[in-house]
Enzyme design. Structure first.
Site: not given
Ligand code: NAD
Length: 249
Positions: A92, A157, A161
């Site tokens: 994730n 990005y 994906k």
């Molecule tokens: P967030 O930024 O709140 O959390 C990201 C997580 O990834 C955190 O727990 C962080 O510790 C971890 N992370 C970041 N860089 C890291 C690294 N170098 N090493 C280890 N861990 C690392 O993001 P989110 O919005 O919860 O996103 C989680 C996933 O969902 C991601 O893959 C993101 O692409 C995807 N996503 C998010 C959304 C959205 O709208 N929030 C939409 C589509 C997809």
């Protein structure tokens, strides 16, 4: 009903946002969880929060560097040693950037691919042999709605994906014979810290373009991860499940 009773899960990027919601819902459904984060401090804070919710939840935390295969493999071995097995891997952790191509720093492209794609491969590579040996398992990847349509800036990005969807579909075909299911969830705009920090006016404008009329909640994304990890999805593999309110922007 506990859909994941006694299953052991690793959730990368599990300290906040969508990952934290997955961790919490997995624990609520009877799983034992290893939360992986980027720093010990954020891992500790997440563990404190989870234990405050329920002191009986069986959860541990670690912070291997996800872009280093040896560290990832060692952390998988540690989880296996602690819990005795690994049933579910959730790749994730992810980062995003929206730089236009003409200003795009190649190093930033490498960073995105390194965490969003290579790290997912590393964890999968380390976990799959264990799952095979155990008789099966589930690997879930966090994709994004941009893996369907691309996005108008920040090409790294969506590229990462699209790659995740390709990895998901290919490994589903390769690992099916070992009873390892591989699926992805593609969230739309989800109310994590990043979205919560936006001005309410902007969130309203985005919401107006979404057929369901609002952004998604992390728990709504997490429930797709519970379903796909559970035996209720026992014949589902190679799927990218959209959880985006039919957002097409
Ligand atoms: P967030 O930024 O709140 O959390 C990201 C997580 O990834 C955190 O727990 C962080 O510790 C971890 N992370 C970041 N860089 C890291 C690294 N170098 N090493 C280890 N861990 C690392 O993001 P989110 O919005 O919860 O996103 C989680 C996933 O969902 C991601 O893959 C993101 O692409 C995807 N996503 C998010 C959304 C959205 O709208 N929030 C939409 C589509 C997809």
């Amino acid at each position: 009903m506990e859909l994941l009773k006694n299953k052991v899960a690793i959730v990368t990027g599990g300290t906040r946002g969508i990952g934290y919601a997955i961790v919490k819902m997995y624990l609520e459904n009877g799983a034992k969880v290893a939360v992986w984060g980027s720093r010990q401090q954020t891992v500790d804070t997440a563990l404190e929060k989870l234990h405050a919710e329920n002191a009986d939840w069986d959860v541990i935390g670690m912070c291997p560097s996800l872009t280093n295969y040896e560290e990832v493999a060692a952390a998988v071995a540690q989880v296996n040693q602690h819990f005795g097995r690994v049933d579910i891997l959730v790749n994730n952790a992810g980062i995003s950037a929206r730089d236009p191509l003409y200003q795009y720093d190649p190093a930033s492209f490498d960073n995105i691919m390194s965490l969003n794609v290579n790290a997912a491969f590393y964890a999968t590579r380390a976990v799959a042999p264990l799952m095979k040996q155990q008789g099966g398992g589930v690997i879930l990847n966090t994709s994004s709605m941009v893996s369907l349509y691309g996005q108008p800036a920040g090409v790294g990005y969506p590229t990462s994906k699209f790659a995740i969807n390709g990895m998901t579909k290919s490994l589903a075909r390769e690992l099916g014979r070992d009873n390892i299911r591989v699926n992805a969830v593609a969230p739309g705009v989800t109310r994590t810290d990043m979205v919560a920090a936006l001005p309410e006016e902007m969130v309203k404008r985005v919401s107006a373009t979404i057929p369901l009329g609002r952004v998604g909640e992390p728990e709504e994304v997490a429930s797709a991860f519970v379903f796909l990890a559970s035996d209720m999805a026992s014949y589902i593999t190679g799927t990218v499940l959209n959880v985006d309110g039919a957002n097409m922007t």
